[in-house]
Write a protein that holds these residues in place. Structure first.
Motif, PDB file in Angstrom:
ATOM      1  N   THR A 135      -8.529 -43.574 -28.905  1.00  0.00           N
ATOM      2  CA  THR A 135      -7.183 -44.021 -28.560  1.00  0.00           C
ATOM      3  C   THR A 135      -6.794 -45.140 -29.510  1.00  0.00           C
ATOM      4  O   THR A 135      -7.564 -46.082 -29.718  1.00  0.00           O
ATOM      5  N   VAL A 136      -5.620 -45.033 -30.106  1.00  0.00           N
ATOM      6  CA  VAL A 136      -5.179 -46.022 -31.083  1.00  0.00           C
ATOM      7  C   VAL A 136      -3.929 -46.719 -30.563  1.00  0.00           C
ATOM      8  O   VAL A 136      -2.936 -46.066 -30.235  1.00  0.00           O
ATOM      9  N   TYR A 137      -4.002 -48.047 -30.493  1.00  0.00           N
ATOM     10  CA  TYR A 137      -2.854 -48.861 -30.099  1.00  0.00           C
ATOM     11  C   TYR A 137      -2.278 -49.511 -31.354  1.00  0.00           C
ATOM     12  O   TYR A 137      -2.982 -50.225 -32.077  1.00  0.00           O
ATOM     13  N   LEU A 138      -1.010 -49.263 -31.607  1.00  0.00           N
ATOM     14  CA  LEU A 138      -0.349 -49.758 -32.818  1.00  0.00           C
ATOM     15  C   LEU A 138       0.559 -50.930 -32.470  1.00  0.00           C
ATOM     16  O   LEU A 138       1.426 -50.822 -31.598  1.00  0.00           O
ATOM     17  N   GLY A 139       0.360 -52.048 -33.178  1.00  0.00           N
ATOM     18  CA  GLY A 139       1.169 -53.236 -32.963  1.00  0.00           C
ATOM     19  C   GLY A 139       2.222 -53.401 -34.035  1.00  0.00           C
ATOM     20  O   GLY A 139       1.932 -53.290 -35.229  1.00  0.00           O
ATOM     21  N   ALA A 144      13.261 -58.253 -30.890  1.00  0.00           N
ATOM     22  CA  ALA A 144      13.255 -59.579 -30.259  1.00  0.00           C
ATOM     23  C   ALA A 144      12.319 -60.552 -30.974  1.00  0.00           C
ATOM     24  O   ALA A 144      12.274 -61.737 -30.624  1.00  0.00           O
ATOM     25  N   GLY A 145      11.549 -60.052 -31.945  1.00  0.00           N
ATOM     26  CA  GLY A 145      10.660 -60.924 -32.697  1.00  0.00           C
ATOM     27  C   GLY A 145       9.288 -61.096 -32.094  1.00  0.00           C
ATOM     28  O   GLY A 145       8.540 -61.997 -32.494  1.00  0.00           O
ATOM     29  N   SER A 146       8.924 -60.241 -31.147  1.00  0.00           N
ATOM     30  CA  SER A 146       7.591 -60.290 -30.543  1.00  0.00           C
ATOM     31  C   SER A 146       6.856 -58.988 -30.857  1.00  0.00           C
ATOM     32  O   SER A 146       7.461 -58.005 -31.295  1.00  0.00           O
ATOM     33  N   ILE A 147       5.557 -58.990 -30.602  1.00  0.00           N
ATOM     34  CA  ILE A 147       4.744 -57.812 -30.926  1.00  0.00           C
ATOM     35  C   ILE A 147       4.718 -56.856 -29.740  1.00  0.00           C
ATOM     36  O   ILE A 147       4.456 -57.258 -28.608  1.00  0.00           O
ATOM     37  N   LYS A 182       4.142 -56.758 -40.580  1.00  0.00           N
ATOM     38  CA  LYS A 182       4.972 -57.713 -39.837  1.00  0.00           C
ATOM     39  C   LYS A 182       4.191 -58.311 -38.669  1.00  0.00           C
ATOM     40  O   LYS A 182       4.249 -59.521 -38.416  1.00  0.00           O
ATOM     41  N   ALA A 183       3.468 -57.450 -37.932  1.00  0.00           N
ATOM     42  CA  ALA A 183       2.665 -57.943 -36.810  1.00  0.00           C
ATOM     43  C   ALA A 183       1.547 -58.844 -37.310  1.00  0.00           C
ATOM     44  O   ALA A 183       1.235 -59.879 -36.691  1.00  0.00           O
ATOM     45  N   PHE A 184       0.944 -58.487 -38.424  1.00  0.00           N
ATOM     46  CA  PHE A 184      -0.131 -59.283 -39.015  1.00  0.00           C
ATOM     47  C   PHE A 184       0.364 -60.695 -39.336  1.00  0.00           C
ATOM     48  O   PHE A 184      -0.280 -61.698 -38.988  1.00  0.00           O
TER      49      PHE A 184
END
Length: 324
Positions: A135-139, A144-147, A182-184
């Motif tokens: 299972t892969v969760y992608l961030g 809104a500027g949040s992950i 961007k999340a990084f």
């Protein structure tokens, strides 16, 4: 990336734009973008395609003087969508086996790529970086500027508490994390990236500076090797403890090691050679220490008891030490 050309037949200047489908969409005339634009691009990316979007804008019969102070955005904004160009990322036949060998050698293998995250996840599963059933969760960063974390297969949003369980190691199923550039960067700003770095398998849409930063965070946790074949990998290759260039281009200039066969097997070979050299050095030091201590003890013993060993005894002692 864009280019402007003048048609000699009518004098019109045409601007052609190409790039990642997410970025190009920001410059397109919304009336030319179909409603399933993102869905279609993601569908091809899920199948391992490298998806580029192409746009076009006709500026008309305009002089160079009028365009002299235009920015790149001024030229690209309002372009009409032409379509997608899809390249298929085909794995080399020896890649899965090389990844398997690296993992069997207690090496954590990850992917840092400029491609879209869905393409990275697909290639990661094909290469064996993660299991097919994982299972892969992608961030990614939302408006809104949040992950926001999304299950790649089910396309459903994942609660933040579930991600906390993943990074705390309290889940009992096969799960991997992936994140966009961007999340990084947002996690770096929030000083949270160190909590996620060792649980993330795929870093996607990463700029050269992002790749460098990721390598530096991994170097804080252990010996880190980096392999790459492009100019955007050079900074990370130079910074890593071990850099392996899989090309003869710019990357090979700054990288300590380069490979002529451009295969991931080069990483396996370098790891074997490095560990062999380390084992040989340690064995040499152990031999010198053991030999010196043994001979010192025997000399002290012989002087104390006023004994003298024959040449045959010393030969047997040497043979005994060499077999240890």
């Amino acid at each position: 990336m864009s280019v402007a050309v003048r048609d000699p037949r009518d004098g019109h200047v045409h601007v052609f734009v190409k790039g990642s489908f997410e970025k190009v969409k920001e410059h397109l005339d919304s009336t030319t973008v179909p409603g399933d634009y993102i869905y279609a691009a993601n569908r091809m990316a899920r199948q391992g395609g490298y998806v580029l979007a192409v746009g076009h804008r006709d500026l008309g019969d305009i002089s160079v003087d009028e365009m002299e102070h235009w920015t790149r955005d001024d030229m690209e904004n309002g372009s009409e969508l032409v379509g997608f160009i899809v390249f298929k990322n085909m794995l080399k036949e020896d890649t899965p086996e090389a990844i398997r060998k690296l993992k069997n050698g207690s090496t954590r293998t990850i992917m840092i790529t400029g491609d879209t995250a869905l393409t990275g996840v697909f290639i990661g599963k094909q290469a064996g970086l993660m299991s097919e059933e994982a299972t892969v969760y992608l961030g990614d960063v939302n408006k809104a500027g949040s992950i926001t974390w999304v299950d790649v297969d089910r396309e459903e949003e994942v609660d933040a508490s579930e991600i906390e369980q993943v990074i705390s190691g309290s889940v009992d199923y096969d799960v991997e994390l992936a994140m966009t550039g961007k999340a990084f960067n947002l996690l770096i700003e929030q000083d949270q990236i160190r909590r996620y770095i060792l649980f993330t398998r795929v870093f996607a849409r990463m700029l050269p500076t992002d790749k460098l930063a990721a390598i530096q965070y991994f170097m804080e946790r252990g010996i880190t090797a980096m392999c790459g074949d492009g100019g955007n990998d050079t900074a990370a290759l130079r910074a890593a403890h071990v850099g392996i260039a899989l090309s003869d281009a710019e990357a090979s200039i700054v990288s300590p090691f380069s490979s002529s066969d451009h295969s991931i097997n080069s990483c396996v070979e370098l790891l074997i050679q490095g560990r062999s050299a380390l084992a040989t050095s340690l064995a040499g030091y152990l031999y010198l220490i053991l030999y010196g201590q043994t001979m010192t003890f025997l000399k002290i013993w012989s002087f104390y008891f006023s004994l003298s060993a024959s040449n045959n005894i010393w030969i047997w002692i040497d043979a005994f030490i060499n077999t240890l």
